[in-house]
Motif scaffolding. Structure first.
Motif, short mmCIF file in Angstrom:
data_model
loop_
_atom_site.label_atom_id
_atom_site.label_comp_id
_atom_site.label_asym_id
_atom_site.label_seq_id
_atom_site.Cartn_x
_atom_site.Cartn_y
_atom_site.Cartn_z
N MET A 263 72.44 22.56 21.11
CA MET A 263 71.89 23.79 20.51
C MET A 263 70.39 23.78 20.74
SD MET A 263 74.14 25.73 19.00
CE MET A 263 75.91 25.53 19.00
N PRO A 264 69.77 24.96 20.76
CA PRO A 264 68.31 24.99 20.97
C PRO A 264 67.56 24.35 19.80
CG PRO A 264 69.16 27.18 20.45
CD PRO A 264 70.34 26.29 20.60
N LEU A 265 66.42 23.76 20.13
CA LEU A 265 65.55 23.16 19.11
C LEU A 265 64.66 24.23 18.50
CD1 LEU A 265 64.30 19.95 20.95
CD2 LEU A 265 65.98 20.07 19.12
N CYS A 266 64.35 24.07 17.23
CA CYS A 266 63.39 24.95 16.56
C CYS A 266 61.99 24.49 16.96
CB CYS A 266 63.57 24.86 15.04
SG CYS A 266 62.27 25.73 14.14
N PRO A 267 61.20 25.36 17.58
CA PRO A 267 59.85 24.94 18.00
C PRO A 267 58.95 24.58 16.82
CG PRO A 267 60.22 27.25 18.52
CD PRO A 267 61.51 26.72 18.00
N VAL A 268 59.09 25.28 15.69
CA VAL A 268 58.25 24.97 14.52
C VAL A 268 58.58 23.58 14.01
CG1 VAL A 268 57.71 25.64 12.15
CG2 VAL A 268 57.96 27.40 13.89
N ARG A 269 59.86 23.29 13.87
CA ARG A 269 60.25 21.97 13.38
C ARG A 269 59.88 20.88 14.37
NH1 ARG A 269 65.54 20.16 10.12
NH2 ARG A 269 64.77 18.09 9.71
N HIS A 270 60.04 21.17 15.65
CA HIS A 270 59.73 20.20 16.69
C HIS A 270 58.24 19.85 16.68
CE1 HIS A 270 60.27 18.02 20.42
NE2 HIS A 270 59.28 18.70 20.95
#
Length: 141
Positions: A52-59
């Motif tokens: 699944m795609p990663l959340c850029p904010v969380r990353h």
């Protein structure tokens, strides 16, 4: 001498060529969204083995953004698990009817070849609520 008559259009109406391009783009977005929902219905984002795609904010920050958990919530909704969807992302679940109405309104405007901007108070209100939700959910741990 008088000025020649000017062709008038409805307020918010788009030129025909731009309206056509927006319709084609709108249909493409709708097809992509349906394909994404079909993929999500068949693949459980709760399972870490499923890509699944990663959340850029969380990353980048390590914080949960207002949309974190939305894929899991939509998956739960597609399978009829309302309680699980609420645990995955209560904010997205609470905003879903409003966001669906805004999406339908925008789709209708695109199809009719006109602009339909989101009213500023609503946009700022949703943005403020999303920021407040982000702060609360990260304070809870």
């Amino acid at each position: 001498m008088t000025d020649p008559p000017v062709a008038r259009t409805r307020v918010g109406a788009l030129p025909a060529a731009l309206a056509r391009r927006r319709r084609v783009l709108g249909v493409g977005v709708a097809v992509a969204a349906c394909a994404g929902l079909l993929y999500l219905a068949g693949h459980d984002p709760h399972d870490p083995a499923i890509p699944m795609p990663l959340c850029p904010v969380r990353h980048l920050t390590g914080l949960d953004c207002p949309a974190c958990g939305s894929l899991r919530a939509v998956h739960s909704l597609l399978h009829g698990h309302l309680g699980a969807a609420g645990r995955d992302n209560a904010f997205a679940l609470a905003c879903a009817p409003l966001l669906t109405a805004l999406l339908a309104r925008q789709g209708r405007a695109v199809w009719q070849g006109r602009y339909a901007p989101v009213p500023a108070p609503l946009a700022y209100g949703l943005g403020g609520a999303a920021l407040a939700w982000m702060a609360l959910r990260n304070l809870w741990g």
